[in-house]
Design a protein around this motif. Structure first.
Motif, PDB file in Angstrom:
ATOM      1  N   ARG A   1     -10.963  -2.226  -6.726  1.00  0.00           N
ATOM      2  CA  ARG A   1      -9.506  -2.076  -6.529  1.00  0.00           C
ATOM      3  C   ARG A   1      -8.854  -3.417  -6.240  1.00  0.00           C
ATOM      4  NH1 ARG A   1      -7.669   0.128  -2.110  1.00  0.00           N
ATOM      5  NH2 ARG A   1      -9.507   0.659  -0.936  1.00  0.00           N
TER       6      ARG A   1
ATOM      7  N   ASP B   1      -3.809   0.319  -5.279  1.00  0.00           N
ATOM      8  CA  ASP B   1      -4.986  -0.530  -5.089  1.00  0.00           C
ATOM      9  C   ASP B   1      -4.980  -1.241  -3.735  1.00  0.00           C
ATOM     10  OD1 ASP B   1      -6.239   0.110  -7.485  1.00  0.00           O
ATOM     11  OD2 ASP B   1      -5.248  -1.523  -8.578  1.00  0.00           O
TER      12      ASP B   1
ATOM     13  N   ASP C   1       1.579  -0.121  -4.703  1.00  0.00           N
ATOM     14  CA  ASP C   1       0.386  -0.328  -5.513  1.00  0.00           C
ATOM     15  C   ASP C   1      -0.779   0.385  -4.823  1.00  0.00           C
ATOM     16  OD1 ASP C   1      -1.924  -1.204  -6.821  1.00  0.00           O
ATOM     17  OD2 ASP C   1      -1.155  -3.238  -7.108  1.00  0.00           O
TER      18      ASP C   1
ATOM     19  N   TRP D   1      -9.395   0.724   3.024  1.00  0.00           N
ATOM     20  CA  TRP D   1     -10.750   1.193   2.776  1.00  0.00           C
ATOM     21  C   TRP D   1     -10.807   2.656   3.206  1.00  0.00           C
ATOM     22  CZ3 TRP D   1     -14.860  -2.946   2.988  1.00  0.00           C
ATOM     23  CH2 TRP D   1     -16.151  -2.437   2.717  1.00  0.00           C
TER      24      TRP D   1
ATOM     25  N   SER E   1       0.852  -1.180   0.000  1.00  0.00           N
ATOM     26  CA  SER E   1       0.000   0.000   0.000  1.00  0.00           C
ATOM     27  C   SER E   1       0.892   1.235   0.000  1.00  0.00           C
ATOM     28  CB  SER E   1      -0.857  -0.019   1.267  1.00  0.00           C
ATOM     29  OG  SER E   1      -1.324   1.267   1.604  1.00  0.00           O
TER      30      SER E   1
ATOM     31  N   ARG F   1      -8.384  -5.925  -8.990  1.00  0.00           N
ATOM     32  CA  ARG F   1      -7.189  -5.688  -9.811  1.00  0.00           C
ATOM     33  C   ARG F   1      -5.953  -6.328  -9.172  1.00  0.00           C
ATOM     34  NH1 ARG F   1      -9.807  -0.501 -10.520  1.00  0.00           N
ATOM     35  NH2 ARG F   1      -8.485   0.471  -8.930  1.00  0.00           N
TER      36      ARG F   1
ATOM     37  N   GLU G   1     -15.341   5.363   0.739  1.00  0.00           N
ATOM     38  CA  GLU G   1     -15.584   4.360  -0.296  1.00  0.00           C
ATOM     39  C   GLU G   1     -16.715   3.425   0.093  1.00  0.00           C
ATOM     40  OE1 GLU G   1     -11.809   2.744  -2.611  1.00  0.00           O
ATOM     41  OE2 GLU G   1     -11.493   2.692  -0.452  1.00  0.00           O
TER      42      GLU G   1
END
Length: 190
Positions: A124, A81, A79, A85, A59, A127, A116
């Motif tokens: 996310r 993604d 990344d 949250w 992250s 992916r 979100e």
């Protein structure tokens, strides 16, 4: 592992922060690891050193990247993604505090105003799952509590809300893989 072996997804939740220890929802807020968090993150190094990884991701949050560094992966690829949250208006407050105005609230069953929803989190993390499966071999990710639980649900082909079934403590190692062609949990919260 070789290219013919099914993919494995190893998940490490970041080490303890002041807010994780207090049960405060932390998504965008950058917090350092506590002394305990740093120590347990260092302890991951020995557990992970005996395994080879084909792809290592983290992250973008400092707590995840620092955990990766202390665990022996200083050159981890970030990344976005894998971010936690986004709790929106609930950032920095506890479930008990939220439930004072929204009885029965959970991130799994209720919205996060200004943050979100489950569909965005799922998109996310889908992916991440697709990337790990396409890459093959072992992928190691350094992430967060709710997002990593949702990641496990998506690996299994389940709705994001099924992440509620996977308790996940800080600085733990979990492994997702396959039994024949079926995605499974190989180890959790270890």
């Amino acid at each position: 592992m070789n290219a013919h072996d099914p993919a494995e997804l190893w998940i490490v939740r970041h080490g303890e922060t002041e807010w994780s220890a207090a049960g405060r929802h932390t998504s965008r807020t950058e917090l350092p690891l506590t002394a305990v968090g740093e120590e347990t993150a260092r302890g991951l190094a020995g557990r992970l050193a005996e395994t080879s990884f084909d792809l290592v991701l983290a992250s973008p949050r400092e707590r995840a990247r620092r955990t990766a560094e202390l665990a022996g992966f200083p050159d981890v690829e970030v990344d976005p993604d894998l971010a936690e949250w986004d709790y929106g208006d609930y950032e920095g407050i506890t479930t008990t505090e939220i439930r004072a105005t929204v009885p029965g609230w959970t991130v799994w069953s209720h919205p996060c105003p200004g943050g979100e929803d489950a569909a965005a989190v799922g998109a996310r993390l889908d992916r991440v799952v697709a990337r790990a499966r396409k890459h093959g071999g072992r992928t190691l990710v350094f992430g967060h509590g709710h997002a990593s639980r949702a990641l496990a649900a998506r690996w299994l082909g389940e709705p994001v809300a099924q992440g509620r079934l996977f308790r996940l403590d800080t600085a733990t190692v979990s492994v997702l893989g396959y039994e024949r062609e079926t995605p499974v949990v190989l180890r959790w919260n270890a």
